[in-house]
Design a protein around this motif. Sequence first.
Motif, PDB file in Angstrom:
ATOM      1  N   SER A  32       0.846  -1.186   0.000  1.00 26.11           N
ATOM      2  CA  SER A  32       0.000   0.000   0.000  1.00 26.11           C
ATOM      3  C   SER A  32       0.887   1.243   0.000  1.00 26.11           C
ATOM      4  O   SER A  32       2.055   1.173   0.353  1.00 26.11           O
ATOM      5  N   LEU A  34       0.850   5.245   1.519  1.00 21.09           N
ATOM      6  CA  LEU A  34       0.181   6.101   2.488  1.00 21.09           C
ATOM      7  C   LEU A  34       0.719   7.519   2.405  1.00 21.09           C
ATOM      8  O   LEU A  34       1.897   7.733   2.121  1.00 21.09           O
ATOM      9  N   TYR A  36       0.958  11.145   4.651  1.00 18.02           N
ATOM     10  CA  TYR A  36       0.883  11.714   5.987  1.00 18.02           C
ATOM     11  C   TYR A  36       1.171  13.207   5.913  1.00 18.02           C
ATOM     12  O   TYR A  36       1.881  13.673   5.036  1.00 18.02           O
ATOM     13  N   GLN A  38       2.878  16.103   8.305  1.00 19.60           N
ATOM     14  CA  GLN A  38       3.679  16.298   9.506  1.00 19.60           C
ATOM     15  C   GLN A  38       3.852  17.788   9.736  1.00 19.60           C
ATOM     16  O   GLN A  38       4.495  18.481   8.948  1.00 19.60           O
ATOM     17  N   LYS A  41       5.199  17.777  15.024  1.00 22.43           N
ATOM     18  CA  LYS A  41       5.720  16.544  15.640  1.00 22.43           C
ATOM     19  C   LYS A  41       5.377  15.305  14.817  1.00 22.43           C
ATOM     20  O   LYS A  41       5.932  15.091  13.751  1.00 22.43           O
ATOM     21  N   ALA A  42       4.447  14.502  15.321  1.00 27.90           N
ATOM     22  CA  ALA A  42       4.214  13.201  14.694  1.00 27.90           C
ATOM     23  C   ALA A  42       3.437  13.339  13.391  1.00 27.90           C
ATOM     24  O   ALA A  42       2.564  14.197  13.251  1.00 27.90           O
ATOM     25  N   PRO A  43       3.724  12.485  12.423  1.00 33.90           N
ATOM     26  CA  PRO A  43       2.919  12.448  11.199  1.00 33.90           C
ATOM     27  C   PRO A  43       1.481  12.061  11.525  1.00 33.90           C
ATOM     28  O   PRO A  43       1.232  11.216  12.382  1.00 33.90           O
ATOM     29  N   PHE A  45      -2.094  10.679   9.750  1.00 29.98           N
ATOM     30  CA  PHE A  45      -2.506   9.904   8.582  1.00 29.98           C
ATOM     31  C   PHE A  45      -3.480  10.701   7.719  1.00 29.98           C
ATOM     32  O   PHE A  45      -4.407  11.341   8.213  1.00 29.98           O
ATOM     33  N   MET A  48      -4.680   6.123   2.609  1.00 30.27           N
ATOM     34  CA  MET A  48      -4.028   4.877   2.265  1.00 30.27           C
ATOM     35  C   MET A  48      -4.581   4.437   0.915  1.00 30.27           C
ATOM     36  O   MET A  48      -5.789   4.434   0.704  1.00 30.27           O
ATOM     37  N   THR A  50      -4.371   1.443  -2.080  1.00 34.00           N
ATOM     38  CA  THR A  50      -3.917   0.084  -2.392  1.00 34.00           C
ATOM     39  C   THR A  50      -4.185  -0.267  -3.853  1.00 34.00           C
ATOM     40  O   THR A  50      -3.421  -1.001  -4.475  1.00 34.00           O
ATOM     41  N   LEU A  88       4.360  13.658   3.789  1.00 35.41           N
ATOM     42  CA  LEU A  88       5.186  12.454   3.659  1.00 35.41           C
ATOM     43  C   LEU A  88       4.440  11.377   2.892  1.00 35.41           C
ATOM     44  O   LEU A  88       3.248  11.150   3.121  1.00 35.41           O
ATOM     45  N   LEU A  92       4.082   0.820   2.236  1.00 32.36           N
ATOM     46  CA  LEU A  92       4.038  -0.366   3.094  1.00 32.36           C
ATOM     47  C   LEU A  92       4.349  -1.576   2.244  1.00 32.36           C
ATOM     48  O   LEU A  92       3.717  -1.795   1.199  1.00 32.36           O
ATOM     49  N   PHE A  98       7.870  -0.260   6.435  1.00 37.88           N
ATOM     50  CA  PHE A  98       7.464   0.983   5.773  1.00 37.88           C
ATOM     51  C   PHE A  98       8.710   1.689   5.259  1.00 37.88           C
ATOM     52  O   PHE A  98       9.711   1.772   5.962  1.00 37.88           O
ATOM     53  N   PHE A 100       9.760   5.428   3.890  1.00 34.86           N
ATOM     54  CA  PHE A 100       9.287   6.806   3.770  1.00 34.86           C
ATOM     55  C   PHE A 100      10.096   7.567   2.733  1.00 34.86           C
ATOM     56  O   PHE A 100      11.297   7.367   2.574  1.00 34.86           O
ATOM     57  N   GLY A 101       9.413   8.488   2.069  1.00 31.11           N
ATOM     58  CA  GLY A 101      10.100   9.445   1.225  1.00 31.11           C
ATOM     59  C   GLY A 101      10.608  10.605   2.072  1.00 31.11           C
ATOM     60  O   GLY A 101      10.317  10.687   3.265  1.00 31.11           O
TER      61      GLY A 101
END
Lengths: 110, 114
Positions: A32, A34, A36, A38, A41-43, A45, A48, A50, A88, A92, A98, A100-101
Motif C-alpha cells: 500500500s 500512504l 501523511y 507532519q 511533531k508526529a505524522p 494519517f 491509504m 492500495t 510524507l 508499506l 514501511f 518513507f520518502g
Amino acid sequence: EDKVVQSPLSLVVHEGDTVTLNCSYEVTNFRSLLWYKQEKKAPTFLFMLTSSGIEKKSGRLSSILDKKELFSILNITATQTGDSAVYLCAVLLYGQNFVFGPGTRLSVLP
Amino acid sequence: EPEVTQTPSHQVTQMGQEVILRCVPISNHLYFYWYRQILGQKVEFLVSFYNNEISEKSEIFDDQFSVERPDGSNFTLKIRSTKLEDSAMYFCASRGELAGNEQFFGPGTRLTVL
C-alpha cells in the motif's frame, strides 16, 4: 534497495492556489501507499491507497495511485495557511516494513 | 478517539547510558513499529513487531537496539549504550489488521544524547 522519491522537496504557494505533490517508488513487495501530514511533531494519517485508479478524497485533499507507473499524487485545492506542513509519502511492503520518502515541505502564504 | 501514547516526551542522557522509550499502542492493534527522525531529516524505519516477535528490522536497528512487549500493553525500545548520533525524535506507531493498513503515530520522544 527500496526507494521512495517525492517532488518537489519544497513548495511555496499563496492561499487559494491548488498544489500537486508527487510520490514515486521503486520497491519490492508493494502492499500500500500512504500519505501523511507532519506539522510540528508526529505524522498524521491522510490516505491509504492500495488499488490503482481509485481516487480518495477528504475535503480539499485528494489522492490517487498508479501501480503501473509506480507513483501517486496528492492534490490540495484552495490551499489555506493551515495546510503548511511537510507531506510524507510512505510505502508499506509485505513483511511490515514501511519506507518513507523525504517529504515535500509546503508553505502557504496568506 | 484511541491514540498511541509515548513516554517520556523528552529524554536527555549521557553518551554510553541505556535508555528505554515507552509506547502504549492502540489497544486492538496488532502491528507495532518504531521509527526515528533525526532533526531536519526524513522518517526512518527501525523495526516492526507482530505476534510477540520482530517481523522486520532495518540496518539502523543493530545490536544496541532491542524491543519488547513486556505486559501486553506497553511496547518499549531500548538503546543499550547511547551514542551522540542516536539523538533524534523516536516515534512509535501501531496499526490493526481489521481496520486496514492505516498506521497511527504516537507524539514521539525526543532523545538528546550529550
